[in-house]
Motif scaffolding. Structure first.
Motif, PDB file in Angstrom:
ATOM      1  N   THR A 508       0.802  -1.230   0.000  1.00 26.17           N
ATOM      2  CA  THR A 508       0.000   0.000   0.000  1.00 26.17           C
ATOM      3  C   THR A 508       0.830   1.273   0.000  1.00 26.17           C
ATOM      4  OG1 THR A 508      -0.102   0.051   2.436  1.00 26.17           O
ATOM      5  CG2 THR A 508      -1.823  -1.187   1.288  1.00 26.17           C
ATOM      6  N   GLY A 509       2.161   1.149   0.090  1.00 27.70           N
ATOM      7  CA  GLY A 509       3.002   2.331   0.256  1.00 27.70           C
ATOM      8  C   GLY A 509       3.854   2.661  -0.951  1.00 27.70           C
ATOM      9  N   THR A 510       5.064   3.127  -0.673  1.00 28.01           N
ATOM     10  CA  THR A 510       5.936   3.657  -1.727  1.00 28.01           C
ATOM     11  C   THR A 510       6.572   2.587  -2.602  1.00 28.01           C
ATOM     12  OG1 THR A 510       7.813   3.638  -0.180  1.00 28.01           O
ATOM     13  CG2 THR A 510       6.520   5.673  -0.333  1.00 28.01           C
ATOM     14  N   GLY A 511       6.483   1.320  -2.192  1.00 25.83           N
ATOM     15  CA  GLY A 511       7.162   0.260  -2.940  1.00 25.83           C
ATOM     16  C   GLY A 511       6.253  -0.593  -3.800  1.00 25.83           C
ATOM     17  N   ARG A 512       5.108  -0.073  -4.189  1.00 23.81           N
ATOM     18  CA  ARG A 512       4.133  -0.892  -4.932  1.00 23.81           C
ATOM     19  C   ARG A 512       4.674  -1.386  -6.268  1.00 23.81           C
ATOM     20  NH1 ARG A 512       1.072   3.280  -2.887  1.00 23.81           N
ATOM     21  NH2 ARG A 512       1.023   4.362  -4.893  1.00 23.81           N
ATOM     22  N   ALA A 513       5.592  -0.649  -6.882  1.00 24.21           N
ATOM     23  CA  ALA A 513       6.132  -1.062  -8.188  1.00 24.21           C
ATOM     24  C   ALA A 513       7.000  -2.315  -8.089  1.00 24.21           C
ATOM     25  CB  ALA A 513       6.952   0.075  -8.798  1.00 24.21           C
ATOM     26  N   ALA A 514       7.318  -2.730  -6.873  1.00 25.80           N
ATOM     27  CA  ALA A 514       8.177  -3.905  -6.694  1.00 25.80           C
ATOM     28  C   ALA A 514       7.392  -5.206  -6.616  1.00 25.80           C
ATOM     29  CB  ALA A 514       9.018  -3.740  -5.425  1.00 25.80           C
ATOM     30  N   GLN A 515       6.076  -5.144  -6.635  1.00 30.54           N
ATOM     31  CA  GLN A 515       5.262  -6.342  -6.461  1.00 30.54           C
ATOM     32  C   GLN A 515       5.523  -7.370  -7.560  1.00 30.54           C
ATOM     33  OE1 GLN A 515       1.150  -5.153  -6.153  1.00 30.54           O
ATOM     34  NE2 GLN A 515       1.513  -3.849  -4.375  1.00 30.54           N
ATOM     35  N   ILE A 516       5.524  -8.658  -7.152  1.00 25.65           N
ATOM     36  CA  ILE A 516       5.793  -9.740  -8.101  1.00 25.65           C
ATOM     37  C   ILE A 516       4.748 -10.850  -8.012  1.00 25.65           C
ATOM     38  CG2 ILE A 516       8.271  -9.328  -8.216  1.00 25.65           C
ATOM     39  CD1 ILE A 516       8.653 -11.549  -6.147  1.00 25.65           C
ATOM     40  N   GLY A 517       3.618 -10.568  -7.390  1.00 26.06           N
ATOM     41  CA  GLY A 517       2.550 -11.543  -7.335  1.00 26.06           C
ATOM     42  C   GLY A 517       2.719 -12.615  -6.286  1.00 26.06           C
ATOM     43  N   ARG A 518       3.545 -12.360  -5.293  1.00 22.58           N
ATOM     44  CA  ARG A 518       3.718 -13.283  -4.167  1.00 22.58           C
ATOM     45  C   ARG A 518       4.112 -12.473  -2.946  1.00 22.58           C
ATOM     46  NH1 ARG A 518       8.081 -17.643  -4.915  1.00 22.58           N
ATOM     47  NH2 ARG A 518       7.030 -17.985  -6.914  1.00 22.58           N
ATOM     48  N   PRO A 519       4.031 -13.056  -1.738  1.00 25.46           N
ATOM     49  CA  PRO A 519       4.376 -12.294  -0.530  1.00 25.46           C
ATOM     50  C   PRO A 519       5.755 -11.647  -0.640  1.00 25.46           C
ATOM     51  CG  PRO A 519       3.356 -14.351   0.070  1.00 25.46           C
ATOM     52  CD  PRO A 519       3.570 -14.408  -1.417  1.00 25.46           C
ATOM     53  N   LEU A 520       5.800 -10.367  -0.326  1.00 28.78           N
ATOM     54  CA  LEU A 520       7.022  -9.587  -0.520  1.00 28.78           C
ATOM     55  C   LEU A 520       7.086  -8.482   0.516  1.00 28.78           C
ATOM     56  CD1 LEU A 520       9.482  -8.712  -2.361  1.00 28.78           C
ATOM     57  CD2 LEU A 520       7.821  -7.352  -3.650  1.00 28.78           C
ATOM     58  N   ALA A 521       8.279  -8.192   1.006  1.00 32.19           N
ATOM     59  CA  ALA A 521       8.503  -7.100   1.947  1.00 32.19           C
ATOM     60  C   ALA A 521       9.686  -6.272   1.461  1.00 32.19           C
ATOM     61  CB  ALA A 521       8.783  -7.641   3.349  1.00 32.19           C
ATOM     62  N   GLY A 522       9.619  -4.950   1.630  1.00 33.26           N
ATOM     63  CA  GLY A 522      10.729  -4.127   1.155  1.00 33.26           C
ATOM     64  C   GLY A 522      10.595  -2.685   1.571  1.00 33.26           C
ATOM     65  N   LYS A 523      11.580  -1.895   1.182  1.00 37.73           N
ATOM     66  CA  LYS A 523      11.596  -0.465   1.525  1.00 37.73           C
ATOM     67  C   LYS A 523      12.290   0.312   0.420  1.00 37.73           C
ATOM     68  CE  LYS A 523      10.963   3.169   4.133  1.00 37.73           C
ATOM     69  NZ  LYS A 523      10.932   4.063   2.957  1.00 37.73           N
ATOM     70  N   THR A 524      11.717   1.468   0.112  1.00 35.06           N
ATOM     71  CA  THR A 524      12.303   2.376  -0.869  1.00 35.06           C
ATOM     72  C   THR A 524      13.236   3.365  -0.184  1.00 35.06           C
ATOM     73  OG1 THR A 524      10.454   3.908  -0.620  1.00 35.06           O
ATOM     74  CG2 THR A 524      10.280   2.233  -2.351  1.00 35.06           C
ATOM     75  N   GLY A 525      14.039   4.026  -0.980  1.00 38.62           N
ATOM     76  CA  GLY A 525      14.898   5.090  -0.475  1.00 38.62           C
ATOM     77  C   GLY A 525      15.211   6.067  -1.596  1.00 38.62           C
ATOM     78  N   THR A 526      15.051   7.358  -1.339  1.00 34.77           N
ATOM     79  CA  THR A 526      15.365   8.394  -2.317  1.00 34.77           C
ATOM     80  C   THR A 526      16.043   9.542  -1.588  1.00 34.77           C
ATOM     81  OG1 THR A 526      13.345   7.824  -3.528  1.00 34.77           O
ATOM     82  CG2 THR A 526      14.456   9.879  -4.146  1.00 34.77           C
ATOM     83  N   THR A 527      17.142  10.026  -2.135  1.00 33.44           N
ATOM     84  CA  THR A 527      17.864  11.109  -1.470  1.00 33.44           C
ATOM     85  C   THR A 527      17.505  12.462  -2.083  1.00 33.44           C
ATOM     86  OG1 THR A 527      19.779  10.845  -2.928  1.00 33.44           O
ATOM     87  CG2 THR A 527      19.780   9.597  -0.889  1.00 33.44           C
ATOM     88  N   THR A 528      17.978  13.504  -1.439  1.00 35.18           N
ATOM     89  CA  THR A 528      17.674  14.872  -1.853  1.00 35.18           C
ATOM     90  C   THR A 528      18.017  15.098  -3.320  1.00 35.18           C
ATOM     91  OG1 THR A 528      18.168  15.604   0.392  1.00 35.18           O
ATOM     92  CG2 THR A 528      18.074  17.297  -1.316  1.00 35.18           C
ATOM     93  N   SER A 529      17.124  15.762  -4.034  1.00 37.00           N
ATOM     94  CA  SER A 529      17.312  16.117  -5.445  1.00 37.00           C
ATOM     95  C   SER A 529      17.457  14.896  -6.345  1.00 37.00           C
ATOM     96  CB  SER A 529      18.534  17.041  -5.618  1.00 37.00           C
ATOM     97  OG  SER A 529      18.385  18.211  -4.842  1.00 37.00           O
ATOM     98  N   ASN A 530      16.948  13.766  -5.897  1.00 34.16           N
ATOM     99  CA  ASN A 530      16.953  12.548  -6.722  1.00 34.16           C
ATOM    100  C   ASN A 530      18.363  12.133  -7.153  1.00 34.16           C
ATOM    101  OD1 ASN A 530      14.356  14.354  -7.638  1.00 34.16           O
ATOM    102  ND2 ASN A 530      13.818  12.199  -7.324  1.00 34.16           N
ATOM    103  N   LYS A 531      19.276  12.186  -6.181  1.00 33.22           N
ATOM    104  CA  LYS A 531      20.650  11.770  -6.482  1.00 33.22           C
ATOM    105  C   LYS A 531      20.835  10.259  -6.349  1.00 33.22           C
ATOM    106  CE  LYS A 531      22.624  16.146  -4.892  1.00 33.22           C
ATOM    107  NZ  LYS A 531      23.490  16.805  -3.876  1.00 33.22           N
ATOM    108  N   ASP A 532      20.030   9.627  -5.511  1.00 34.78           N
ATOM    109  CA  ASP A 532      20.133   8.187  -5.273  1.00 34.78           C
ATOM    110  C   ASP A 532      18.739   7.592  -5.183  1.00 34.78           C
ATOM    111  OD1 ASP A 532      23.198   7.733  -4.273  1.00 34.78           O
ATOM    112  OD2 ASP A 532      22.403   9.627  -3.503  1.00 34.78           O
ATOM    113  N   GLY A 533      18.592   6.394  -5.731  1.00 30.60           N
ATOM    114  CA  GLY A 533      17.350   5.659  -5.592  1.00 30.60           C
ATOM    115  C   GLY A 533      17.642   4.247  -5.128  1.00 30.60           C
TER     116      GLY A 533
END
Length: 660
Positions: A508-533
């Motif tokens: 339901t959160g920021t990592g929805r694009a990572a879904q693969i159709g099975r149970p999954l857990a994860g976390k996104t990270g983005t730094t200032t000015s989109n320098k790192d993803g």
């Protein structure tokens, strides 16, 4: 005055004679100790290392390659002339050292103010190649001169040139003209044309820079210089030089080194820590999954934004590395961003903030408030610039709300968060000021992936490794990896609650694009000015971390952890775990004395923040059992839940360790 100069002259003559006698004695001693010609033929320097994947597939062979040994008579005259002209014009006449060349080099270097020209003869280079190192000091140079003069006395000029041409390094791992010819042109050195010979002769000065495998245009330009020098020396006529056309030279297509070279470089660097064999060829078995590696490379190539770099690291339950991509193109850049690069993790660092909160008794369904936070002169803001008020801890994590992360970090203590990150395996410096809760400290993808894999393993350490077995070419076993004793980093209830939070981030959160159709857990990270993803997550026993960004840390338009990194994660994971049964995520654990219960108190361990005895009795701050009627002092300051606390509670030790 005349008498003074006479004394100086006599002293010079005496010193010169003494030096000559000493040199002659040294040469005579070296002459007696020189090995035979046959021994020098079969004793090439360097050790070959063959690194294999999990299924036995050879990933790479590191080390020298040697072609067929060509006798002097079978070496093309153009090759011999080109090499002598470029490296040692007076080869046929000097006694191993070239006095004229030494004087010329001295004058040139004195005028230029630095060492721009050398004076080593072919025989000196041969002596250095066989017997010495490339260190630049006077003692090594003196030994080189002595050995060169001894070689000249013991062997003919033809034999020395044969040795040299069959032993010298030409770049691309090729030692000797036949190995170089086969690598660059695909045929024996017996068939070398003038153009091809000129290219090979031009490689000795800087093989890594001029080798066709590194820069074909630079190799051709260097060869043009060789042709000009050959004309000047009279080795070829101007008419022969005019007929030369470097454009007609066709190089064999060099294998585009796959992304697994980032992995094999990491493995090779660890070998010296595991074995001390330096001569016999080695065969190294590793954990890499070939199909998974191809999927990882494809995912990074497909999803990494233009102008940016991408890295991916995947590990199994026990830390076995299954895939590693350190960049988009190893040939262009062998810098391993999966292991070496230190970058800000942004919101991915909230993993440690919330883990510390879970350990301190916070539950996923507890309510917190998203509101303005001011700490000194600093006030964090949310990405959308708004505040939503009351929110559950789970939803705050899923939506990656900055203010709540900072509030929780302040509540448990910024030092506590840093200490927990250390416990999880983060070894890079951690800034313990408030902004650390939002990922202001640099980390590596390797360590972040290890931390998430530890939660996937119910709190048991999952330190990445790659080498499972090392043997010699003759079959002698030098190393076999033994399973390590399990090391509990956090209690299972902490891992379970973190899994629940990360599952929400994907669903339901920021990592929805990572879904693969099975149970999954994860976390996104983005730094200032989109320098790192960043996106790091786990499913079905596989934990994968993805980072994207520019090496120069400039902004990448549109880069966010929930976009390209999450998509690359999904693309790889769908293939990596495809065909295996889906596994439910562990979000609850049975009551085992370390599980928080509703009436367990702020620390959740039998009302004692200091741990329990084997019988379940609470421990006091001195590590001794508390009296049965003792109650915790509500006014006492809360202790830091750091490594020492965990050591007392679980009787474990957690030294940071690294390596395949």
């Amino acid at each position: 005055m005349a008498r003074f100069f006479g004394l100086v002259l006599k002293a010079g003559i005496v010193i010169g004679l003494a030096g000559t006698i000493a040199l002659a004695i040294a040469v005579a001693i070296a002459y007696q100790s020189l090995p035979g010609y046959a021994d020098m033929m079969r004793s090439p320097k360097g050790q070959s290392v063959e690194i294999k994947a999990e299924d036995g597939t050879v990933l790479t062979s590191i080390g020298p390659s040697f072609g067929e040994w060509l006798p002097y008579a079978e070496i093309p005259a153009t090759m011999k002339n080109a090499m002598i002209t470029v490296e040692d014009r007076r080869f046929w006449y000097h006694p191993g050292i070239d006095p004229i060349g030494i004087v010329r080099a001295f004058v040139t270097n004195t005028r230029s103010g630095n060492k721009t020209q050398g004076a080593s003869t072919i025989t000196q280079q041969l002596a250095r190649n066989i017997f010495l190192t490339s260190s630049k000091d006077y003692s090594r140079k003196l030994r080189e001169i002595v050995l060169a003069m001894a070689l000249e006395r013991k062997f003919s000029k033809e034999s020395l040139l044969e040795l040299y041409l069959n032993r010298v390094y030409f770049g691309g791992g090729a030692y000797g003209i036949d190995a170089a010819s086969r690598k660059f042109y695909g045929h024996s050195a017996r068939r070398l044309s003038l153009e091809e010979a000129a290219i090979i002769a031009g490689l000795v000065k800087a093989p890594s820079r001029f080798a066709p495998s590194a820069d074909a245009m630079a190799a051709r330009r260097r060869a043009d210089t060789v042709i000009a020098v050959m004309v000047d020396a009279g080795s070829i006529t101007p008419a022969e030089a005019a007929s030369v056309d470097m454009a007609t030279v066709r190089f064999v297509a060099q294998e585009r080194v796959a992304g697994s070279r980032y992995f094999t470089d990491w493995v090779a660097a660890e070998l010296e820590n595991l074995v001390d064999e330096t001569i016999e060829p080695l065969q190294v078995s590793t954990t890499l999954d070939v199909a998974g590696q191809r999927a990882a490379e494809a995912a990074i190539a497909a999803e990494t934004p233009k102008g940016a770099q991408g890295a991916l690291l995947a590990v199994a339950r026990d830390g076995a590395v299954k895939a590693m991509v350190g960049g988009r193109d190893y040939v262009r850049s062998n810098y391993n961003r999966a292991v070496t690069a230190r970058r800000q993790p942004g919101s991915a660092f909230k993993f440690f903030v919330y883990a510390a909160a879970m350990e301190a008794g916070v539950a996923p369904d507890d309510m917190v408030e998203d509101k303005p936070v001011v700490i000194g002169n600093w006030s964090p803001r949310n990405n959308n610039g708004t505040f939503i008020g009351p929110v559950s801890v789970k939803n705050a994590f899923a939506l990656s709300i900055n203010t709540v992360a900072v509030e929780l970090a302040q509540q448990v203590g910024f030092d506590t968060v840093a200490d927990l990150a250390r416990r999880f395996g983060i070894t890079t410096p951690i800034d313990r000021r408030p902004a650390m809760a939002l990922g202001s400290s640099d980390v590596t993808l390797l360590e972040m992936t290890q931390a998430f894999a530890t939660v996937a393993g119910n709190g048991t350490e999952a330190r990445p490794y790659a080498i499972t077995r090392i043997t010699t070419a003759s079959g002698r076993v030098l190393y076999t990896r033994e399973p390590e004793e399990p090391r509990l980093v956090v209690a299972p209830f902490v891992a379970a609650r973190m899994t629940e939070l990360m599952q929400a981030a994907v669903e339901t959160g920021t990592g929805r694009a990572a879904q693969i159709g099975r149970p999954l857990a994860g976390k996104t990270g983005t730094t200032t000015s989109n320098k790192d993803g960043w996106f790091i997550g786990f499913s079905s026993g596989n934990t994968t971390g993805v980072w994207m960004g520019r090496d120069d840390a400039r902004a990448v338009p549109g880069l966010a952890g929930g976009r390209a990194p999450a998509r690359a994660f999904a693309q790889y994971m769908a293939r990596a775990v495809g065909g295996t049964p889906p596994e439910a995520l562990v979000t609850t654990v049975p009551d085992d004395g370390l599980t928080i219960e509703p009436d367990a108190g702020a620390y959740g361990i039998n009302e004692s923040p200091y741990g329990i005895t084997e019988n379940g009795d609470p421990l006091g701050p001195d590590g001794q059992p508390l009296p049965a009627d003792a109650a915790p002092d509500e006014n006492a300051p809360a202790p830091r839940l750091d490594d020492k606390w965990l050591d007392r509670t679980l009787d474990e030790d957690f030294p940071p360790r690294r390596g395949p």
